[in-house]
Structure formats: C-alpha cells, structure tokens
Design a protein around this motif. Structure first.
Motif, mmCIF file in Angstrom:
data_model
loop_
_atom_site.group_PDB
_atom_site.id
_atom_site.type_symbol
_atom_site.label_atom_id
_atom_site.label_comp_id
_atom_site.label_asym_id
_atom_site.label_seq_id
_atom_site.Cartn_x
_atom_site.Cartn_y
_atom_site.Cartn_z
ATOM 1 N N UNK A 60 0.912 -0.957 -0.026
ATOM 2 C CA UNK A 60 0.155 -0.069 -0.043
ATOM 3 C C UNK A 60 0.855 1.223 -0.268
ATOM 4 N N UNK A 61 2.041 1.228 0.770
ATOM 5 C CA UNK A 61 2.718 2.178 0.990
ATOM 6 C C UNK A 61 3.947 2.451 -0.274
ATOM 7 N N UNK A 62 4.292 1.204 -0.906
ATOM 8 C CA UNK A 62 4.844 1.129 -1.994
ATOM 9 C C UNK A 62 4.647 0.153 -2.983
ATOM 10 N N UNK A 63 3.465 0.578 -4.030
ATOM 11 C CA UNK A 63 3.025 -0.335 -4.995
ATOM 12 C C UNK A 63 3.942 -0.841 -5.940
ATOM 13 N N UNK A 64 5.261 -0.299 -6.127
ATOM 14 C CA UNK A 64 6.013 -0.750 -7.013
ATOM 15 C C UNK A 64 7.109 -1.935 -6.305
ATOM 16 N N UNK A 65 6.763 -2.466 -4.923
ATOM 17 C CA UNK A 65 7.486 -3.548 -4.654
ATOM 18 C C UNK A 65 7.319 -5.012 -5.176
ATOM 19 N N UNK A 66 7.999 -5.098 -6.121
ATOM 20 C CA UNK A 66 7.450 -6.534 -6.819
ATOM 21 C C UNK A 66 7.566 -7.605 -5.858
ATOM 22 N N UNK A 67 8.840 -7.600 -5.163
ATOM 23 C CA UNK A 67 9.111 -8.664 -4.312
ATOM 24 C C UNK A 67 7.907 -9.006 -3.193
ATOM 25 N N UNK A 68 7.401 -7.992 -2.565
ATOM 26 C CA UNK A 68 6.493 -7.788 -1.832
ATOM 27 C C UNK A 68 5.126 -8.496 -2.503
ATOM 28 N N UNK A 69 4.827 -7.966 -3.648
ATOM 29 C CA UNK A 69 3.776 -8.540 -4.369
ATOM 30 C C UNK A 69 3.840 -10.025 -4.698
ATOM 31 N N UNK A 70 5.101 -10.464 -4.852
ATOM 32 C CA UNK A 70 5.191 -11.792 -5.298
ATOM 33 C C UNK A 70 4.797 -12.647 -3.895
ATOM 34 N N UNK A 71 5.544 -12.150 -2.920
ATOM 35 C CA UNK A 71 5.183 -12.992 -1.739
ATOM 36 C C UNK A 71 3.873 -13.269 -1.357
ATOM 37 N N UNK A 72 3.104 -11.833 -1.709
ATOM 38 C CA UNK A 72 1.739 -11.856 -1.473
ATOM 39 C C UNK A 72 0.907 -13.121 -2.268
ATOM 40 N N UNK A 73 1.485 -13.043 -3.550
ATOM 41 C CA UNK A 73 0.664 -13.915 -4.619
ATOM 42 C C UNK A 73 1.102 -15.425 -3.850
ATOM 43 N N UNK A 74 2.084 -15.477 -3.549
ATOM 44 C CA UNK A 74 2.422 -16.972 -2.911
ATOM 45 C C UNK A 74 1.750 -17.305 -1.625
#
Length: 293
Positions: free
Chosen positions: A98-112
């Motif tokens: 939410x604070x950093x929408x461009x953080x792809x590592x976090x986005x990937x972790x969330x998907x997992x």
C-alpha cells in the motif's frame, strides 16, 4: 505516539485534488498522523513524494518515514511467515504494498501467500468434512499430510483428541461388540471397560458394557434356576432352563456340562421307565449340545 496498524489510511487520496500539490499532501499526512492514523499519513507522504516538487530536506524526511515503516512491516511479515501465520503475514505485506505499490518482491510474496491460503482453506474443509462424516482416521491422515505452515491451530487440538481418545475408544468398542456377538462376554466386558478408561464419556462403550452385564446377569439366573431343578431331579425342565445360555454364550463350558449331565440322567431315568424312545431323545440332546461327547 502514533498508533500503527490503523486501517483508516484507506480514506487517504490516491490522486491530487484540484489545486493540491506535494506540500498539501505532506500537510494532510501530518494531520492524519496527529489524529493517530500513521498509515494514512505515510500513504499521503508517499503520494507527496511521487507528486514531486518537494524540497530536498522535506523529501528526504518523508522518504525516511516511509522506508522505515516499510522495513518494519516487511520484517514483521517475514517473521510471521516463518511461524506459519499466513493471514497475519499477508496483512503486513499488504501494508508495505500500500505504501510502495512498486515493490515487486512483496507483490510476489503476497501472491504466494494467497495460494497457500487457498490450499489451506481446501485442506481445512476436507478435514472438517471427514470429521463431520465420522471418518476420524481419514481426518487424522489428512492432518498428518498437511504441511506445518498450512495447519489451522484450532483444528490441532481436535485432531489430537481424535488421535488419543476418540479413535482408540471407538476401535475398542468395535472389538467389544464383536466379542459380545460371539458370546465372549468376559472379553467383551474387559474391552468396553478399557474403552471407558480412555474416554469416560463414550456412550457406545457404556451401552455395550450394560448389554454384556445384562447378559451375564441373565446367565447367572438361568444357571441357578437349572441347578435348583436338577437337585429336584426335574432334568427336562433343568435342560430347558440352561439351553438359552448357549444362545448368549455359545460353547459356554459350565452350561454345556450341566446340560449333558442332565441329559444323561434323564436318559437313564427314561430307560428305567422303559421309555427307550425318550432315552434316545435325551442322548440326542446331549450330542447336539456337545457333539464330541
């Protein structure tokens, strides 16, 4: 102190309002922080940074605030993830995103994590379905095959009770019922008692034990009745008193011997009376009760 974890940041603007600039966003962030909405404030700071136009000192200060929160949330999420707390970890990672929408590592972790949560929901549903349908051993097997990070804590205690109490007592009940049906009453009695030692609230074991005790009481009564009749040399009625015992306890030695002895005494009595047909019938009864006699 600012209260972390607030969800009020959802009300923060995602676009600049007419006449609004980066400094306005920063001031709005300060207002939210003053009201205790740290996450809402940080989102405003992030938007102010993205909008551009801040002086170097202000931008550096805001970036430091956002980076600090993102790092803390990331570390918290990773710690929760290691402990298998998927929902809680997901919550922390979503704050980071939410604070950093461009953080792809976090986005990937969330998907997992989302994939694991979907698998967890399916496994929990399968285990609950097995429990609900009385397939307790299947429920235990499913639980044992479930990875540690996908197990639901609330189910753990239920599975442990199934493993250590319900399943063992149920198996003993099944064994006791088999013994009961075969007329092995002492073994059935002991087995139902073992089941109740494991689970004192096992109704199936209570009912089985009561049935066995009733049968033993009836047998005791029939043995006594037959014995009293045999003392009166009323062998025919003594035999009829003892016969039902063998339906409750096939091959019960005491009943078999009593019936055979009475049959032989009855045969002698009838032979003495010249009733050879009756004597033969009495011998036939003895052979039916004890074919090897």
């Amino acid at each position: 102190a600012v209260r972390p974890g607030s969800s009020a940041h959802l009300a923060a603007p995602s676009l600049l309002a007419p006449g609004e600039d980066a400094f306005s966003l920063a001031r709005r962030g300060d207002e939210l922080a003053a009201r205790g909405d740290r996450l809402g404030a940080l989102k405003c700071y992030h938007q102010a940074i993205q909008a551009g136009g801040l002086d170097g000192a202000t931008q550096e200060s805001l970036e430091k605030e956002v980076r600090s929160e993102c790092l803390a949330r990331r570390q918290a999420g990773e710690g929760l993830l290691r402990r298998g707390l998927l929902v809680e970890a997901s919550r922390e990672f979503r704050v980071v995103l939410d604070l950093d929408p461009e953080d792809e590592a976090i986005r990937s972790s969330l998907k997992e994590i989302d994939g694991k949560l979907a698998t967890k929901r399916a496994l929990v549903n399968d285990i609950r379905t097995a429990i609900g349908s009385g397939q307790f051993e299947q429920a235990i097997t499913l639980w044992d095959r479930t990875p540690l990070d996908l197990r639901e804590e609330g189910l753990g205690k239920q599975i442990e009770r199934l493993r250590t109490v319900i399943v063992p007592s149920t198996k003993l009940c099944e064994k006791g019922e088999q013994y009961n049906n075969e007329g092995r009453l002492e073994e059935a009695l002991a087995t139902f008692q073992d089941a109740l030692r494991i689970d004192e609230n096992c109704e199936r074991a209570r009912q089985g034990l009561a049935d066995v005790q009733t049968k033993l009481h009836r047998i005791e009564g029939m043995l006594k009745e037959g014995y009293e009749l045999s003392l009166k040399q009323d062998y025919a009625r003594a035999i009829e008193a003892w016969r039902p015992i063998l339906r409750l306890r096939p091959g019960f030695t005491q009943a078999v011997k009593s019936i055979v002895d009475a049959c032989q005494a009855l045969a002698q009595e009838r032979r003495a009376q010249g009733d050879l047909k009756g004597a033969l019938k009495a011998h036939t009864w003895a052979c039916e009760v004890d074919p090897q006699n």
